[in-house]
Design an enzyme around this catalytic site. Sequence first.
Site, PDB file in Angstrom:
ATOM      1  N   ASP A 125       0.782  -1.104  -0.061  1.00  0.00           N
ATOM      2  CA  ASP A 125       0.062   0.077   0.096  1.00  0.00           C
ATOM      3  C   ASP A 125       0.783   1.326  -0.046  1.00  0.00           C
ATOM      4  O   ASP A 125       1.548   1.691   1.051  1.00  0.00           O
ATOM      5  CB  ASP A 125      -0.976   0.053   1.218  1.00  0.00           C
ATOM      6  CG  ASP A 125      -0.319  -0.247   2.474  1.00  0.00           C
ATOM      7  OD1 ASP A 125       0.637  -0.635   2.610  1.00  0.00           O
ATOM      8  OD2 ASP A 125      -1.021  -0.165   3.582  1.00  0.00           O
ATOM      9  N   ARG A 166       5.567   2.765   1.206  1.00  0.00           N
ATOM     10  CA  ARG A 166       6.337   1.465   1.704  1.00  0.00           C
ATOM     11  C   ARG A 166       7.687   1.575   1.077  1.00  0.00           C
ATOM     12  O   ARG A 166       8.587   0.955   1.778  1.00  0.00           O
ATOM     13  CB  ARG A 166       5.725   0.134   1.112  1.00  0.00           C
ATOM     14  CG  ARG A 166       4.531  -0.126   1.913  1.00  0.00           C
ATOM     15  CD  ARG A 166       4.866  -0.502   3.273  1.00  0.00           C
ATOM     16  NE  ARG A 166       3.312  -0.668   3.920  1.00  0.00           N
ATOM     17  CZ  ARG A 166       2.953   0.254   4.579  1.00  0.00           C
ATOM     18  NH1 ARG A 166       3.697   1.339   5.204  1.00  0.00           N
ATOM     19  NH2 ARG A 166       1.809   0.155   5.367  1.00  0.00           N
ATOM     20  N   ARG A 193      -5.385  11.665   2.954  1.00  0.00           N
ATOM     21  CA  ARG A 193      -5.090  10.374   2.172  1.00  0.00           C
ATOM     22  C   ARG A 193      -6.328  10.573   1.091  1.00  0.00           C
ATOM     23  O   ARG A 193      -6.122   9.950   0.130  1.00  0.00           O
ATOM     24  CB  ARG A 193      -5.555   9.077   2.746  1.00  0.00           C
ATOM     25  CG  ARG A 193      -4.395   8.615   3.910  1.00  0.00           C
ATOM     26  CD  ARG A 193      -4.936   7.493   4.822  1.00  0.00           C
ATOM     27  NE  ARG A 193      -4.860   6.314   3.972  1.00  0.00           N
ATOM     28  CZ  ARG A 193      -5.716   5.185   4.578  1.00  0.00           C
ATOM     29  NH1 ARG A 193      -6.118   5.118   5.636  1.00  0.00           N
ATOM     30  NH2 ARG A 193      -5.803   4.126   3.721  1.00  0.00           N
ATOM     31  N   LYS A 229      -9.957   2.284  -3.510  1.00  0.00           N
ATOM     32  CA  LYS A 229     -10.505   2.117  -2.151  1.00  0.00           C
ATOM     33  C   LYS A 229     -11.092   3.403  -1.676  1.00  0.00           C
ATOM     34  O   LYS A 229     -10.620   4.492  -2.056  1.00  0.00           O
ATOM     35  CB  LYS A 229      -9.285   1.496  -1.464  1.00  0.00           C
ATOM     36  CG  LYS A 229      -8.133   2.382  -1.176  1.00  0.00           C
ATOM     37  CD  LYS A 229      -7.099   1.568  -0.206  1.00  0.00           C
ATOM     38  CE  LYS A 229      -5.831   2.537   0.078  1.00  0.00           C
ATOM     39  NZ  LYS A 229      -4.922   1.815   0.498  1.00  0.00           N
ATOM     40  N   HIS A 230     -11.934   3.241  -0.504  1.00  0.00           N
ATOM     41  CA  HIS A 230     -12.461   2.229   0.328  1.00  0.00           C
ATOM     42  C   HIS A 230     -14.017   2.121  -0.102  1.00  0.00           C
ATOM     43  O   HIS A 230     -14.649   2.968   0.561  1.00  0.00           O
ATOM     44  CB  HIS A 230     -12.158   2.315   1.624  1.00  0.00           C
ATOM     45  CG  HIS A 230     -10.740   2.511   2.060  1.00  0.00           C
ATOM     46  ND1 HIS A 230     -10.213   3.916   1.934  1.00  0.00           N
ATOM     47  CD2 HIS A 230     -10.050   1.492   2.643  1.00  0.00           C
ATOM     48  CE1 HIS A 230      -9.049   3.474   2.374  1.00  0.00           C
ATOM     49  NE2 HIS A 230      -8.535   2.256   2.712  1.00  0.00           N
ATOM     50  N   HIS A 267      -9.932   0.798  11.901  1.00  0.00           N
ATOM     51  CA  HIS A 267      -8.787   0.093  12.615  1.00  0.00           C
ATOM     52  C   HIS A 267      -9.072  -0.349  14.140  1.00  0.00           C
ATOM     53  O   HIS A 267      -8.620  -1.094  14.693  1.00  0.00           O
ATOM     54  CB  HIS A 267      -7.288   0.910  12.413  1.00  0.00           C
ATOM     55  CG  HIS A 267      -7.067   0.872  11.027  1.00  0.00           C
ATOM     56  ND1 HIS A 267      -7.172   1.773  10.285  1.00  0.00           N
ATOM     57  CD2 HIS A 267      -6.108   0.094  10.385  1.00  0.00           C
ATOM     58  CE1 HIS A 267      -6.656   1.691   9.188  1.00  0.00           C
ATOM     59  NE2 HIS A 267      -6.045   0.453   9.118  1.00  0.00           N
ATOM     60  N   ASP A 315     -10.761  -4.807   2.737  1.00  0.00           N
ATOM     61  CA  ASP A 315      -9.663  -4.564   3.680  1.00  0.00           C
ATOM     62  C   ASP A 315      -9.165  -5.462   4.727  1.00  0.00           C
ATOM     63  O   ASP A 315      -9.645  -6.572   4.787  1.00  0.00           O
ATOM     64  CB  ASP A 315     -10.245  -3.137   4.322  1.00  0.00           C
ATOM     65  CG  ASP A 315      -9.225  -2.133   4.527  1.00  0.00           C
ATOM     66  OD1 ASP A 315      -7.971  -2.389   4.893  1.00  0.00           O
ATOM     67  OD2 ASP A 315      -9.518  -0.888   4.843  1.00  0.00           O
TER      68      ASP A 315
END
Length: 400
Positions: free
Chosen positions: A146, A154, A215, A245-246, A258, A328
């Site tokens: 991601d 990353r 984001r 997404k999402h 989360h 997810d």
Amino acid sequence: MREELPIGRHGGPKTGTRALLVCAALGALLAAALHGPDPGAGVTGRPVAAPPPPTSSMSASGTRTPDAAPPPDPCAVRVAALAPRHRLAQLLMVGVDPRGPADALGLVRAEQVGGIFIGGDDPGLLTGGLAEVRAAAALPLAVAVDDEGGRVQRVEELDGPLPSARRMAAELSPEQVRALARDRGAALANRGVTMNLAPVLDTGDQPDGTAIGDRSFSPDPAVAATYALAFAQGMHEAGTTPVLKHFPGHGNTSGDSHVGAVTSPPLEALRQTDLAPYRDIGRYGRVAVMLGHIAVPGLTGGRPATLSPEAYALLRGEFGFTGPAMTDDLGAMRAVTDLVDLPEAVRQALAAGADIALWSSGGRTGEVLDHLEASVASGTLPADRVDEAARRVLAVKGVC
């Protein structure tokens, strides 16, 4: 000069002539009985259209044979050839140790999963070893990260940082974002990555530290769609598959999935905001769509969208998406883990309509597959649902 028939006393033909006419009429009736009516005339005597040709073909011997059946779907053929457990394994994307190849290599050799996910901050696996891991797979292996930019990326230590989506939209043109994504997609592909879990299509203007916040490209759905499309196009040009997404929309939710359950605005409100960038979804090209753990009033009945058949039906029906839908994280996000354990969460997601079930924490793959095999045997995970999902997974990989 026209020849006149002889007329009898009562105005009809004379007797000899009458006999000749009767014989002629009888002859016509007999011919009709033997040979059928004139094919060019209907019941009124007027010409009629010829009947449509039959749907079968005449062989050389004069017998009629059915037309050839359409060729079989190549993806269906490939799926049917897989062993049942391998077929199920293709639907899993499992997190692996990012520090090196040993964990990923053992997983692929043991279970032939369809995909691995590389998270975390240690990029060791992305600096070597992925070629060996991919070579161990009997079918092409999806390797996902991601790498959205901003606080979710990353390879910044290896290939430089990406700005957040909000900064991209504020400071760059769509064409510049496309070029940026193309360069980043090429860097990912060169490291062995095949799929990037980005871009974010959510709309919203919440603060940076919230679940989506920066984001999101923009609270304006048209702007968000324009920049997400540019990002996806750049990834495509580099040979990396984007993931939108999402779905159906995390940008205006009540919290962070989360850490617990979240609820979005009602479905009708989402159609004007977070759902709008998914319209005309074909413009994004070959993509996957990630569903979020979002309860949507008027759609999911209080369940997270990842476990809701109605959410997948919305994606397939109203938005016409035909590619793979993925979840997810099912193993590390409390909006799901507070409800159900991982093996059952994977089963529920696949039965609801997911094609790829993701958990980033890794482990438990054998346990999950055992549960899925038992579920297929009991009918709680329909075999035709598994086949449908596997066809989509193989298609997005370019296998068929």
